[in-house]
Design an enzyme around this catalytic site. Structure first.
Site, mmCIF file in Angstrom:
data_model
loop_
_atom_site.group_PDB
_atom_site.id
_atom_site.type_symbol
_atom_site.label_atom_id
_atom_site.label_comp_id
_atom_site.label_asym_id
_atom_site.label_seq_id
_atom_site.Cartn_x
_atom_site.Cartn_y
_atom_site.Cartn_z
ATOM 1 N N PHE A 149 0.812 -1.228 0.000
ATOM 2 C CA PHE A 149 0.000 0.000 0.000
ATOM 3 C C PHE A 149 0.839 1.269 0.000
ATOM 4 O O PHE A 149 0.361 2.342 -0.364
ATOM 5 C CB PHE A 149 -0.941 0.006 1.225
ATOM 6 N N LYS A 173 -1.131 -7.080 -9.331
ATOM 7 C CA LYS A 173 -2.100 -7.187 -8.232
ATOM 8 C C LYS A 173 -1.715 -6.130 -7.213
ATOM 9 O O LYS A 173 -0.882 -6.353 -6.339
ATOM 10 C CB LYS A 173 -2.025 -8.599 -7.634
ATOM 11 N N GLU A 176 -5.001 -3.836 -2.141
ATOM 12 C CA GLU A 176 -6.445 -3.560 -2.163
ATOM 13 C C GLU A 176 -6.786 -2.279 -1.397
ATOM 14 O O GLU A 176 -7.902 -1.788 -1.452
ATOM 15 C CB GLU A 176 -7.238 -4.764 -1.626
ATOM 16 N N ARG A 177 -5.799 -1.723 -0.657
ATOM 17 C CA ARG A 177 -6.056 -0.469 0.065
ATOM 18 C C ARG A 177 -5.925 0.741 -0.854
ATOM 19 O O ARG A 177 -6.479 1.800 -0.583
ATOM 20 C CB ARG A 177 -5.066 -0.294 1.216
ATOM 21 N N SER A 226 5.252 -6.981 3.387
ATOM 22 C CA SER A 226 5.835 -7.272 4.699
ATOM 23 C C SER A 226 6.624 -8.591 4.651
ATOM 24 O O SER A 226 6.386 -9.436 3.788
ATOM 25 C CB SER A 226 4.716 -7.365 5.735
ATOM 26 N N CYS A 281 9.567 1.793 3.598
ATOM 27 C CA CYS A 281 10.439 0.668 3.965
ATOM 28 C C CYS A 281 11.870 1.156 4.175
ATOM 29 O O CYS A 281 12.698 0.422 4.692
ATOM 30 C CB CYS A 281 10.404 -0.409 2.904
ATOM 31 N N GLU A 384 8.711 -4.221 13.312
ATOM 32 C CA GLU A 384 8.657 -3.104 12.363
ATOM 33 C C GLU A 384 7.415 -2.286 12.724
ATOM 34 O O GLU A 384 6.284 -2.766 12.586
ATOM 35 C CB GLU A 384 8.543 -3.622 10.924
#
Ligand code: NAD
Length: 499
Positions: A149, A173, A176-177, A226, A281, A384
């Site tokens: 996201f 893909k 979805e957020r 993640s 990240c 994290e």
């Protein structure tokens, strides 16, 4: 409420599964759209048509494919504001930061304009009597990109640029957020001349990811997200014989040596720790001052800078420093981790919990938090956080500080602030982390290098973008060719050197 679509065969297609995921505006906490979650049957149809489209695309000469990239880049540039607005609305980052998100993706598309040169093979003439040897790079076929996201434009562009420019078709893909940016990018790619079917955007959750990993036609998977999911995807893709590169989470440390310019180091820590609400990240989440004197002086400089940060919705103006985090669950998780830090004995110097923004009381905001005296056993250090929280771990010596970074499970990025060239050089040489900054807090390499962490920050071979990505999305074929003029007849049974 707006119902979003997939992008299949060059058009928006409504989902048929009856399953949806809510898309939020994190600044207001409102659901602004719902995104369809595809079924394996919908994926299969998209893959079949991608497979057909890829044949013609792979046969298109690389210079023509590069021209599509050139036009695509221009269209991204022309639509920068609209793309940034989409990013900001679904992700929550500020508009200047959202423009940066698009820009850093665009830079990878710019490198893809050099596709003909990047795909050149090798050639040896007279490798033996009448024998020439050459290698070529060929696309894999249908490949997949699965993205997180936190960079709704940049990471889909990192995936699609090299994959498409190399002659593959891609099933993207997105998270979805934040699904809308990928659909807009697909429309721009079509306008740039990308044939229909070469890029398919299929929305979904775990069900569709698993279907991608198990689909026999999908040859490779480029994942970013993640660490637990990266490791899972790497394992399942590899078991199914696919090429996979899966980039995971991070815990990035910055060492501050006693000889560092502490004002500059403090500025850098505030930018790298709290920019994008810490949801990068490559965010610095751990400051490691060497020596108590350095630590005290650093904290003294950090506090007023952190307290001055302006948190708010992207619509509140360009002077907002950062926006909300992505979901209510993320906000609650960050608050819980801050609580654990307090309970486990760290000193909470600035407490960002409980921030309410007038008019945006339901937004997923987290104020900035600063910890001192964090130790490696604490959850706030081990996990994290992916939020606006900076932890300070005090080190006695440079060697202790280096050991802390080396012992950490993650190895995405790290930085050192120092005035001493020898120390900086030693650090860059010895540290077991993929991307290193010297007096530079977020060392994301430019698009003509490559991006990738070490240890649990990346699973698989080769990095993202740059020359590595062209290797990842192509396979090498080597041809040995002999022509017979001047060659004597005779049968050879032995495997021998060419002479
Ligand atoms: P995430 O792992 O939750 O999701 C990433 C993708 O995986 C999404 O498309 C999601 O739909 C899918 N997914 C989620 N759960 C799944 C499951 N159980 N099975 C299969 N697929 C699943 O990550 P996120 O929250 O979207 O992104 C944040 C994470 O990404 C952070 O850990 C951050 O450090 C990391 N990240 C890493 C890099 C890098 O290059 N190393 C870059 C950006 C973000």
């Amino acid at each position: 409420m707006e119902e979003l679509s997939h992008w299949i065969d060059g058009k928006e297609v409504k989902g048929t599964s009856g399953r949806f995921s809510d898309v939020y505006n994190p600044a207001t906490g409102e659901v602004i759209a719902r995104v369809p979650l595809a079924t394996p049957a919908e994926l299969d149809a998209a893959v079949k048509s991608a497979e057909k489209a890829q044949i013609g695309w792979a046969a298109t000469n690389p210079q023509r494919r590069a021209r599509v990239m050139m036009k695509f880049g221009q269209l991204i540039q022309d639509n920068m504001e609209q793309l940034a607005e989409l990013v900001a609305r679904e992700h929550g980052k500020t508009l200047p930061d959202a423009r940066g998100d698009v820009q850093r993706g665009l830079e990878v598309i710019e490198v893809c304009m050099g596709t003909p040169a990047l795909l050149k093979g090798e050639y040896t003439d007279n490798a033996g009597p009448g024998i020439d040897l050459y290698s070529m790079r060929q696309p894999l076929g249908v490949v997949a990109g699965i993205t997180p996201f936190n960079f709704p434009a940049m990471i889909p562009l990192w995936k699609m640029g090299p994959a498409l420019a190399s002659g593959n078709a891609m099933i993207l893909k997105p998270s979805e957020r934040v699904p809308s940016t990928s659909i807009m990018l697909a429309k721009l790619a079509q306008e740039a001349g990308l044939p229909d079917g070469v890029l398919q955007v299929v929305n979904g959750d775990k069900e569709i990811v698993d279907a991608i990993l198990d689909h026999p036609t999908v040859q490779a998977v480029g994942f970013v997200g993640s660490t637990p999911i990266a490791q899972y995807i790497y394992g399942r893709a590899a078991t199914n014989g696919k090429r996979a590169q899966c980039f995971g989470g991070a815990k990035n440390h910055m060492l501050i040596m006693p000889d560092a310019d502490l004002d500059k180091a403090a500025d850098a820590l505030v930018g790298a720790g709290f920019g994008a609400a810490g949801e990068r990240c490559m965010a610095i989440s751990v400051a490691v001052p060497v020596g108590d004197k350095t630590a005290d002086a650093l904290i003294e400089r950090l506090v007023p800078k952190i307290e001055k940060l302006k948190v708010g919705p992207y619509t509140a103006g360009e002077d907002v420093d950062y926006g909300p985090v992505i979901t209510k669950a993320a906000q609650e998780r960050i608050n819980r981790l801050i609580g654990s830090g307090v309970d486990q004995g760290a000193k909470l110097v600035v407490d960002g919990r409980g921030l309410k923004i007038q008019g945006y009381e339901n937004g997923f905001f987290c104020g900035p938090s600063l910890f001192d005296n964090v130790t490696p056993e604490m959850d706030i250090y081990k996990e994290e956080v992916f939020g606006p929280v900076l932890s300070t771990v005090r080190a006695k010596t440079y060697e202790d500080a280096l050991r802390l970074v080396m012992d950490n499970d993650y190895g995405n990025g790290t930085a050192i602030y120092t005035a001493d060239g020898d120390t900086a050089r030693d650090f860059a040489s010895r540290v077991n982390v993929g991307m290193v900054g010297i007096n530079f807090p977020i060392p994301v390499p430019l698009s003509y290098y490559t991006f990738g962490g070490w240890k649990k920050s990346a699973f698989g071979d080769l990095n993202q973008y740059g020359p590595d990505a062209f290797r990842f999305y192509t396979k090498t074929k080597t041809v040995t060719a002999r022509w017979f003029s001047g060659i004597k007849d005779g049968v050879a049974l032995n495997f021998k050197a060419m002479d």
